[in-house]
Motif scaffolding. Structure first.
Motif, PDB file in Angstrom:
ATOM      1  N   GLU A   1       0.830  -1.196   0.000  1.00 14.10           N
ATOM      2  CA  GLU A   1       0.000   0.000   0.000  1.00 14.10           C
ATOM      3  C   GLU A   1       0.871   1.255   0.000  1.00 14.10           C
ATOM      4  N   ARG A   2       0.302   2.353  -0.485  1.00 14.50           N
ATOM      5  CA  ARG A   2       1.062   3.605  -0.599  1.00 14.50           C
ATOM      6  C   ARG A   2       0.832   4.483   0.616  1.00 14.50           C
ATOM      7  N   PRO A   3       1.848   4.711   1.427  1.00 14.01           N
ATOM      8  CA  PRO A   3       1.699   5.685   2.527  1.00 14.01           C
ATOM      9  C   PRO A   3       1.637   7.101   1.961  1.00 14.01           C
ATOM     10  N   LYS A   4       0.720   7.884   2.453  1.00 18.46           N
ATOM     11  CA  LYS A   4       0.557   9.261   1.993  1.00 18.46           C
ATOM     12  C   LYS A   4       1.288  10.179   2.969  1.00 18.46           C
ATOM     13  N   PHE A   5       2.585  10.321   2.751  1.00 15.95           N
ATOM     14  CA  PHE A   5       3.427  11.058   3.689  1.00 15.95           C
ATOM     15  C   PHE A   5       3.027  12.526   3.761  1.00 15.95           C
ATOM     16  N   PHE A   6       2.876  13.164   2.608  1.00 16.97           N
ATOM     17  CA  PHE A   6       2.569  14.591   2.597  1.00 16.97           C
ATOM     18  C   PHE A   6       1.136  14.857   3.047  1.00 16.97           C
ATOM     19  N   LYS A   7       0.177  14.087   2.547  1.00 20.65           N
ATOM     20  CA  LYS A   7      -1.220  14.334   2.874  1.00 20.65           C
ATOM     21  C   LYS A   7      -1.530  14.037   4.337  1.00 20.65           C
ATOM     22  N   SER A   8      -0.825  13.072   4.919  1.00 18.01           N
ATOM     23  CA  SER A   8      -1.066  12.770   6.322  1.00 18.01           C
ATOM     24  C   SER A   8      -0.574  13.887   7.238  1.00 18.01           C
ATOM     25  N   MET A   9       0.421  14.659   6.776  1.00 19.18           N
ATOM     26  CA  MET A   9       0.959  15.760   7.571  1.00 19.18           C
ATOM     27  C   MET A   9       0.527  17.129   7.041  1.00 19.18           C
TER      28      MET A   9
ATOM     29  N   GLN B   1      11.112  16.295   7.966  1.00 18.73           N
ATOM     30  CA  GLN B   1      10.589  15.070   8.560  1.00 18.73           C
ATOM     31  C   GLN B   1       9.825  14.240   7.535  1.00 18.73           C
ATOM     32  N   ILE B   2       9.028  14.899   6.700  1.00 20.47           N
ATOM     33  CA  ILE B   2       8.282  14.185   5.655  1.00 20.47           C
ATOM     34  C   ILE B   2       9.235  13.512   4.678  1.00 20.47           C
TER      35      ILE B   2
ATOM     36  N   MET C   1      -2.575  15.971 -13.748  1.00 20.56           N
ATOM     37  CA  MET C   1      -3.572  16.333 -12.749  1.00 20.56           C
ATOM     38  C   MET C   1      -3.318  15.629 -11.410  1.00 20.56           C
ATOM     39  N   LEU C   2      -2.544  14.540 -11.433  1.00 23.23           N
ATOM     40  CA  LEU C   2      -2.217  13.817 -10.209  1.00 23.23           C
ATOM     41  C   LEU C   2      -0.798  14.123  -9.744  1.00 23.23           C
ATOM     42  N   ARG C   3      -0.305  15.308 -10.059  1.00 16.66           N
ATOM     43  CA  ARG C   3       1.083  15.631  -9.785  1.00 16.66           C
ATOM     44  C   ARG C   3       1.384  15.653  -8.284  1.00 16.66           C
ATOM     45  N   THR C   4       0.408  16.082  -7.459  1.00 12.31           N
ATOM     46  CA  THR C   4       0.658  16.128  -6.017  1.00 12.31           C
ATOM     47  C   THR C   4       0.897  14.728  -5.460  1.00 12.31           C
ATOM     48  N   ASP C   5       0.058  13.774  -5.884  1.00 17.19           N
ATOM     49  CA  ASP C   5       0.230  12.397  -5.419  1.00 17.19           C
ATOM     50  C   ASP C   5       1.500  11.776  -5.977  1.00 17.19           C
ATOM     51  N   CYS C   6       1.836  12.096  -7.227  1.00 13.57           N
ATOM     52  CA  CYS C   6       3.057  11.539  -7.820  1.00 13.57           C
ATOM     53  C   CYS C   6       4.307  12.077  -7.126  1.00 13.57           C
TER      54      CYS C   6
END
Length: 421
Positions: A219-227, A261-262, A298-303
């Protein structure tokens, strides 16, 4: 000749930290001055003599030679007489600063874009000590010329047979954290790892970070979105401070520390995942992704949060260190071809299940893509005649065999039955 880089955290005292910051600003001034000479020389020769504007262009004599690296380096002793503060910085550090500019200039000439830019305050974050007569690391301190002995967190020792070639000092988190990148070298030669044993193909994605050809996935951890919620709060607090004040600087340090930290969490996840892949198979194939193209959609943030490019680079390094064969394959159409009968099965990005009308194969879309990566990787090694060759490629480097806690860990998630859509 084998060359590697080891990164360590250092803890300078207040006096040493102030001197390190002063050195960075001095190097920034030397870099900008040398770049100004370079741009002035180019601006005075970019058009014909009868069409040159006398008001806007710099007039430099026609016989003035190009400000090359050697000319600007030889001018450093003259500059020290006019600017005595340059003498506080080690001479070789200033020379490597000039070398850094001309390396950027030569890279610009090769690729045709990316002209060197002036460095603003705080943008120059490293300088290099290019050579040492003796080993600067003694116990848990490192001796830097004109700086003195600085405590170092030597979390892994320098391997036997290696000597320190150069040391780069890095400033992170707005000058509150300091690191050294120690370049070590040895006369030994390490051959490339051969193609041997079990092979797997991996597919990278956003729904699942990694899917292997044996239908296991991570699974993909969402490092930026979680913080992101906490990061927005810190950025809002920083925006309300008066720019340039001490409270503003403290708020900016908090924001920089959160970004640091991220990045550390993401890199730690990538390294552990790469080691787990090496535990599972001695031959790994991956897609040669267009990383820059992924960061523009359009998915650049997730990429950008997933950092596929960093993961592939770290995986290649870990595979080399552990004697695992790693290769990239053409990623075009891996999800549009059936891995069982190789028939073309067109489907949009919203379709997450692969169903072949020819052979009836049904599986998750990412699993089918990973199997196609595996097929293409085997085709490449067979066509190149690499299959079946064996050479000794293990070396006793620090960190290669200290992986007992990851041995056999594998990737915990595994598909059972019909994939979840």
């Amino acid at each position: 000749m084998l060359t590697m880089n080891y990164t360590y955290r250092i803890d300078p005292d207040a006096t040493q930290e102030a001197e390190l910051r002063s050195w960075l600003e001095t190097c920034r001034g030397v870099y900008n001055y040398a770049l100004r000479e370079l741009k002035d020389w180019i601006a005075s020769r970019k058009c014909s003599v009868d069409r040159c504007s006398l008001e806007k262009e710099y007039i430099i004599p026609a016989d003035e030679p190009f400000p090359s690296y050697h000319r600007q380096q030889n001018n450093l002793p003259k500059a020290k007489k006019q600017c005595p503060h340059l003498g506080k910085v080690h001479s070789q550090v200033l020379q490597t600063t000039i070398r850094r500019l001309h390396d950027t200039w030569e890279a610009f000439q090769k690729r045709g874009h990316g002209f060197p830019r002036f460095k603003k305050f705080g943008q120059f974050k490293s300088f290099v000590f290019p050579q040492f007569k003796n080993n600067p690391i003694n116990g848990f301190t490192i001796k830097l010329p004109k700086i003195g002995e600085v405590p170092i967190n030597l979390h892994r020792p320098i391997p036997d047979g290696f000597k320190v070639k150069q040391v780069r000092v890095l400033s992170r988190v707005r000058g509150t954290q300091w690191y050294v990148v120690v370049t070590i070298e040895s006369d030994i030669s390490v051959p490339d790892a051969p193609v041997h044993g079990r092979a797997i193909g991996i597919d990278l994605g956003l729904e699942r970070f990694l899917t292997a050809s044996d239908r296991s996935f991570q699974e993909r951890p969402k490092f930026f979105k979680s913080m992101q919620r906490k990061l927005k709060l810190l950025q809002r607090r920083a925006a309300r401070k008066q720019k340039g004040s001490q409270n503003w600087e403290k708020a900016q340090i908090e924001v920089a520390r959160m970004h640091h930290q991220i990045a550390n969490r993401r890199r730690d996840f990538h390294l552990k995942t790469a080691h787990r892949l090496c535990d599972r198979a001695p031959t790994i194939f991956a897609e040669d992704l267009n990383v820059k193209g992924l960061t523009r959609g359009m998915l650049r943030t997730d990429c950008v949060d997933a950092a596929f490019g960093q993961f592939l680079s770290l995986t290649e390094w870990v595979c080399w260190k552990r004697g695992v064969y790693f290769a990239k394959v053409n990623p075009n159409g891996t999800s549009q071809v059936c891995p069982s009968c190789f028939a073309t099965v067109s489907k949009g990005l919203e379709v997450r299940e692969h169903h072949c009308p020819e052979c009836g194969d049904r599986t998750h879309r990412d699993c089918a893509a990973a199997e196609m990566v595996w097929h293409r990787g085997l085709e490449n090694v067979v066509s190149q005649g690499l299959w079946g060759t064996e050479t000794a490629c293990q070396v006793g480097l620090s960190g290669v065999y200290d992986l007992d806690k990851w041995r056999g860990a594998g990737i915990p998630n595994r598909e059972v039955g019909k994939p979840a859509l």
